[in-house]
Each structure stands twice: as C-alpha cells, then as structure tokens.
Design a protein around this motif. Structure first.
Motif, PDB file in Angstrom:
ATOM      1  N   GLN A 185      -0.090  -2.749   9.856  1.00  0.00           N
ATOM      2  CA  GLN A 185      -0.478  -3.112   8.493  1.00  0.00           C
ATOM      3  C   GLN A 185       0.071  -4.896   8.593  1.00  0.00           C
ATOM      4  OE1 GLN A 185       0.292  -0.234   5.177  1.00  0.00           O
ATOM      5  NE2 GLN A 185      -0.159  -1.707   3.714  1.00  0.00           N
ATOM      6  N   VAL A 202      -2.179  -8.312   7.237  1.00  0.00           N
ATOM      7  CA  VAL A 202      -1.684  -8.636   6.188  1.00  0.00           C
ATOM      8  C   VAL A 202      -1.593 -10.533   6.855  1.00  0.00           C
ATOM      9  CG1 VAL A 202      -0.014  -9.374   4.530  1.00  0.00           C
ATOM     10  CG2 VAL A 202      -0.025  -6.970   4.945  1.00  0.00           C
ATOM     11  N   SER A 220      -2.832  -9.246  -0.286  1.00  0.00           N
ATOM     12  CA  SER A 220      -1.429  -8.938  -0.439  1.00  0.00           C
ATOM     13  C   SER A 220      -1.147  -7.113   0.344  1.00  0.00           C
ATOM     14  CB  SER A 220      -1.573  -9.169  -1.601  1.00  0.00           C
ATOM     15  OG  SER A 220      -1.853  -7.823  -2.386  1.00  0.00           O
ATOM     16  N   LYS A 221       0.327  -7.527   0.497  1.00  0.00           N
ATOM     17  CA  LYS A 221       0.575  -6.073   1.112  1.00  0.00           C
ATOM     18  C   LYS A 221       0.393  -5.335   0.064  1.00  0.00           C
ATOM     19  CE  LYS A 221       4.824  -6.412   3.339  1.00  0.00           C
ATOM     20  NZ  LYS A 221       6.590  -5.645   3.193  1.00  0.00           N
ATOM     21  N   GLY A 222       0.430  -5.133  -0.808  1.00  0.00           N
ATOM     22  CA  GLY A 222       0.215  -4.198  -1.969  1.00  0.00           C
ATOM     23  C   GLY A 222      -1.539  -3.900  -2.114  1.00  0.00           C
ATOM     24  N   ALA A 223      -1.795  -4.932  -2.191  1.00  0.00           N
ATOM     25  CA  ALA A 223      -3.177  -4.776  -2.242  1.00  0.00           C
ATOM     26  C   ALA A 223      -3.559  -4.032  -0.967  1.00  0.00           C
ATOM     27  CB  ALA A 223      -4.139  -6.247  -2.443  1.00  0.00           C
ATOM     28  N   SER A 227      -2.056  -1.501   0.887  1.00  0.00           N
ATOM     29  CA  SER A 227      -1.450  -0.593   0.846  1.00  0.00           C
ATOM     30  C   SER A 227      -2.526   0.285  -0.265  1.00  0.00           C
ATOM     31  CB  SER A 227      -0.139  -0.965   0.315  1.00  0.00           C
ATOM     32  OG  SER A 227       1.193   0.309   0.683  1.00  0.00           O
ATOM     33  N   SER A 228      -3.065  -0.302  -1.136  1.00  0.00           N
ATOM     34  CA  SER A 228      -4.060   0.623  -2.232  1.00  0.00           C
ATOM     35  C   SER A 228      -4.699   0.922  -1.818  1.00  0.00           C
ATOM     36  CB  SER A 228      -3.831  -0.105  -3.634  1.00  0.00           C
ATOM     37  OG  SER A 228      -4.898  -1.353  -3.057  1.00  0.00           O
ATOM     38  N   TYR A 229      -5.512  -0.430  -1.009  1.00  0.00           N
ATOM     39  CA  TYR A 229      -7.076   0.119   0.169  1.00  0.00           C
ATOM     40  C   TYR A 229      -6.851   0.908   1.222  1.00  0.00           C
ATOM     41  CZ  TYR A 229      -7.799  -4.618  -1.286  1.00  0.00           C
ATOM     42  OH  TYR A 229      -8.133  -5.436  -2.363  1.00  0.00           O
ATOM     43  N   SER A 282      -3.893   3.966   1.221  1.00  0.00           N
ATOM     44  CA  SER A 282      -4.042   4.600   0.613  1.00  0.00           C
ATOM     45  C   SER A 282      -5.252   5.469  -0.007  1.00  0.00           C
ATOM     46  CB  SER A 282      -2.955   4.616  -0.104  1.00  0.00           C
ATOM     47  OG  SER A 282      -3.753   3.684  -1.001  1.00  0.00           O
ATOM     48  N   SER A 314      -6.032   4.211  -3.076  1.00  0.00           N
ATOM     49  CA  SER A 314      -5.962   4.443  -4.295  1.00  0.00           C
ATOM     50  C   SER A 314      -7.240   3.980  -5.112  1.00  0.00           C
ATOM     51  CB  SER A 314      -4.513   3.368  -5.032  1.00  0.00           C
ATOM     52  OG  SER A 314      -3.921   5.024  -4.088  1.00  0.00           O
ATOM     53  N   TYR A 315      -7.191   2.018  -4.674  1.00  0.00           N
ATOM     54  CA  TYR A 315      -8.806   1.242  -4.517  1.00  0.00           C
ATOM     55  C   TYR A 315      -9.399   0.821  -3.871  1.00  0.00           C
ATOM     56  CZ  TYR A 315      -5.302   0.711  -8.630  1.00  0.00           C
ATOM     57  OH  TYR A 315      -5.061   0.235 -10.362  1.00  0.00           O
TER      58      TYR A 315
END
Length: 156
Positions: free
Chosen positions: A19, A23, A29-32, A34-36, A38, A40-41
């Motif tokens: 991951q 990035v 971003s790492k957060g975005a 991560s949400s893809y 998972s 979530s988004y």
C-alpha cells in the motif's frame, strides 16, 4: 462483478506492491487509499486513473468489469526506451533505495540525527526524505543518459 476494493488488492498482489508503494506512485494520501482498499469509499475517476496507471492495469478492469487486466497502452520496448524518463522499474528501485536509506537514518542505530546541535524531528526527517528522493531521481536520470548505449538513444 468484483469491487474496486478487491481489484486494488488483486493488483497490489500481482504487481508485488505494498500500500505504501501505491501511495508513493500515485500521490494519493494513505488515508484515502486505505478507505478505497477497505471498501469504505470508491475513488473518483482521477484517482482510479492514478491507481490503474501505477498498477499497470486497465481502468475498466480496476472498476470491476470483466475485461482483460492489462492496459491497452503499448508496453515499453527497446525502440521506445528514453533515457531521459524514469520507468516504473526505475521508480520502484528508487523507492526501495529511499526506504532503506531513510530506515537506516531513522533507526538511530548510529545515534540520533542532529543539525547545529539540535536533534532533527519528524518534520525535518520528512524534508530530508523528499530531498533525498529528488537527488536519487536526478542521479538515476544522469546515469541513464551517461550509460545508455547510442543505439537506444533517440535521434533529435
């Protein structure tokens, strides 16, 4: 039909990337990211393009469509080799070298890092990492230009 999340995971596995590599390659971003991953988004079109390009997969495949995974863009060949551009292999090599350098730097094995008698903090180390990445890319490009055989150099 598979989800984007499943396809990103599959692409990472196939390309043997982590991951963090994605990035670095995409600038997402790492957060975005991560949400893809998972689920979530779902990423917007521009990020789907960045992820597909970084994983070297077809955007429609990434979105879950039942089509071949490979991009339709012509693969790099010796005739299209350009010593003035970094390839994905070059980028991956630079990221690997940068990670090793920064891990050694941050580990404190040789003691903490200081400048002008003050220990360097996280922000300063991030700046050093960015500067080091630019230096490694510049050195790679200079070496490619210097050591590329004439038969591969483009006529101008």
């Amino acid at each position: 039909m598979k989800t984007i999340s499943e396809r990103i995971k599959e692409g990472l596995e196939i390309r043997e990337l982590k991951q963090a590599d994605l990035v670095n390659l995409t600038g997402i971003s790492k957060g975005a990211l991560s949400s893809y991953i998972s689920g979530s988004y779902e990423p917007k079109q521009k990020n789907i393009y960045k992820i597909a390009k970084a994983l070297d997969v077809n955007e429609a495949w990434l979105m879950g469509h039942d089509i071949p995974m490979e991009r339709n863009i012509q693969k790099e060949t010796k005739s299209s080799y350009n010593p003035n551009e970094l390839t994905k292999k070059d980028e991956k090599s630079i990221q690997k070298d940068l990670k090793q350098i920064m891990d050694d730097f941050k580990s404190g094995q040789d003691g903490p890092a200081f400048y002008n008698g003050v220990e360097l903090g996280y922000e300063e180390l991030e700046l050093i990492e960015q500067a080091m990445e630019l230096a490694l890319k510049s050195a790679k490009l200079k070496n490619k230009a210097k050591y590329t055989p004439k038969k591969y150099k483009k006529e101008e």
